[in-house]
Structures are given as C-alpha cells and as structure tokens.
Design a protein around this motif. Structure first.
Motif, PDB file in Angstrom:
ATOM      1  N   UNK A   1    -102.447 -36.154 109.843  1.00  0.00           N
ATOM      2  CA  UNK A   1    -102.988 -35.324 108.754  1.00  0.00           C
ATOM      3  C   UNK A   1    -102.011 -34.225 108.360  1.00  0.00           C
ATOM      4  N   UNK A   2    -101.380 -33.599 109.342  1.00  0.00           N
ATOM      5  CA  UNK A   2    -100.430 -32.523 109.046  1.00  0.00           C
ATOM      6  C   UNK A   2     -99.205 -33.053 108.302  1.00  0.00           C
TER       7      UNK A   2
ATOM      8  N   UNK B   1     -92.713 -30.489 112.644  1.00  0.00           N
ATOM      9  CA  UNK B   1     -92.434 -31.361 111.491  1.00  0.00           C
ATOM     10  C   UNK B   1     -91.013 -31.093 110.967  1.00  0.00           C
ATOM     11  N   UNK B   2     -90.672 -29.818 110.813  1.00  0.00           N
ATOM     12  CA  UNK B   2     -89.336 -29.460 110.321  1.00  0.00           C
ATOM     13  C   UNK B   2     -88.245 -29.965 111.263  1.00  0.00           C
ATOM     14  N   UNK B   3     -88.466 -29.840 112.564  1.00  0.00           N
ATOM     15  CA  UNK B   3     -87.482 -30.337 113.543  1.00  0.00           C
ATOM     16  C   UNK B   3     -87.361 -31.854 113.461  1.00  0.00           C
TER      17      UNK B   3
ATOM     18  N   UNK C   1     -94.537 -39.793 115.020  1.00  0.00           N
ATOM     19  CA  UNK C   1     -94.200 -39.820 116.435  1.00  0.00           C
ATOM     20  C   UNK C   1     -93.175 -38.736 116.779  1.00  0.00           C
ATOM     21  N   UNK C   2     -92.168 -38.576 115.941  1.00  0.00           N
ATOM     22  CA  UNK C   2     -91.150 -37.552 116.188  1.00  0.00           C
ATOM     23  C   UNK C   2     -91.758 -36.156 116.119  1.00  0.00           C
ATOM     24  N   UNK C   3     -92.672 -35.948 115.178  1.00  0.00           N
ATOM     25  CA  UNK C   3     -93.342 -34.649 115.072  1.00  0.00           C
ATOM     26  C   UNK C   3     -94.172 -34.383 116.325  1.00  0.00           C
TER      27      UNK C   3
END
Length: 186
Positions: free
Chosen positions: A99-100, A125-127, A140-142
């Motif tokens: 959702x984010x 999310x930014x990373x 998955x990365x977030x």
C-alpha cells in the motif's frame, strides 16, 4: 531458530501452551526474546517460531513501523526484564508495504492514519529506489530496507545502546518467507 525449523517442516511441538504453563507465568515472565514484526495475519511470531506463553515479547505494527510509543514498547523488554534479544522481522508480500509503495508511486492518498505508515516507510522506499531494483522487486526491497533501518534506529536508541555495547542485548534483522515459512537473518 529451532522453532522456526519445526514450523517450516510442519513439526511444531507447541511448547508452553498448557494450563500448567499458564499458571507458571501468571505471576512472572522471563521472555528470552522480543519480536517486533508486522500486523499481518500470516506472520504471528509465536507460531512462526513455535513458541508459547511467556516465551516472547511481541510488538506488531504495519510493516514494523517505529514511532515514539512503539520505541518505548521495544525498550520495555530489555530495560525492565533484561530480555537479551530483539528481532525485527519483515516479511514477504507485506500488505502495508504494498500500500505504501503504491501510494508513493502514484500519489494515492490513504487517509490521515494510513498516510502516517506511508510516511514512516518513505525512507525505506527511497533507499530501495536508490538501489535501482527492478520495479517488480520494489516492495520486497522496501521491506528489507525497512527492517534494516528499524534495526539501526533501535541500535542507536540511547537507552538500548549501552546494553548492546555491554553485550547484554542484540538487535537482529530477519525476513520471513510466506512461501517457505523460513526466517532468514541479516
């Protein structure tokens, strides 16, 4: 870890879930670990690690998001009970992260309270975006970045850091696969 192996194999022993254990821990508790994880219904730490009453302190928020109230809850086990391990556990296909990410990618407003979760997940999310992962791996990365950033925040907590430095507390990141049931550590 042994409990998670039992869970993965479908050989749970469901320890400490009898009336005798309930009576034993009715007046005191000595959890050997604290698990900070997501609210997702598919990831209950007591089940994932095959544990029972009095074994774990458990804190759950959407995508293990951390604020001051939750930080105090995380401090409780180590500071008040000497709990020696805090596990921060993200998981596969986290709905809060989905959702984010959709909100951040498309500017979708989720309302005042869910938007707080989106804001809390924005650094992760930014990373993830900065690491140039393919779009299909962004959630998955977030999730993994959120776990890493939460571990770092807890390690920097001024009340927990002295326990970590003295070797009396470890803060460990983990990832739970919904497909296999396996928890991996990082």
């Amino acid at each position: 870890m042994a409990g998670n192996c039992r869970f993965v194999k479908g050989e749970m022993i469901h320890p400490h879930q009898c009336p005798e254990r309930r009576l034993d821990v009715a007046t005191h508790q000595e959890p050997f670990a604290q698990v900070f994880s997501c609210i997702d219904s598919r990831v209950p730490p007591e089940v994932v690690f095959d544990q029972g009453l009095g074994d774990l302190f458990v804190i759950r928020t959407g995508a293990q998001t951390l604020d001051e109230l939750v930080q105090g809850s995380v401090e409780f086990g180590p500071l008040e009970y000497g709990t020696p391990l805090v596990v921060v556990m993200g998981h596969q296909r986290c709905g809060a992260v989905v959702a984010a990410v959709e909100s951040l990618e498309h500017g979708k407003d989720l309302g005042p309270y869910l938007n707080r979760i989106v804001s809390a997940l924005k650094p992760a999310y930014d990373a993830a975006k900065a690491s140039s992962v393919p779009k299909h791996k962004l959630v998955d990365a977030t999730t993994r970045w959120q776990t890493t950033l939460t571990v770092r925040a807890l390690e920097a907590d001024p009340r927990l850091a002295p326990l970590i430095s003295a070797g009396r507390l470890a803060v460990q990141g983990a990832y739970h696969s919904l497909d296999s049931g396996r928890v991996t550590w990082f």
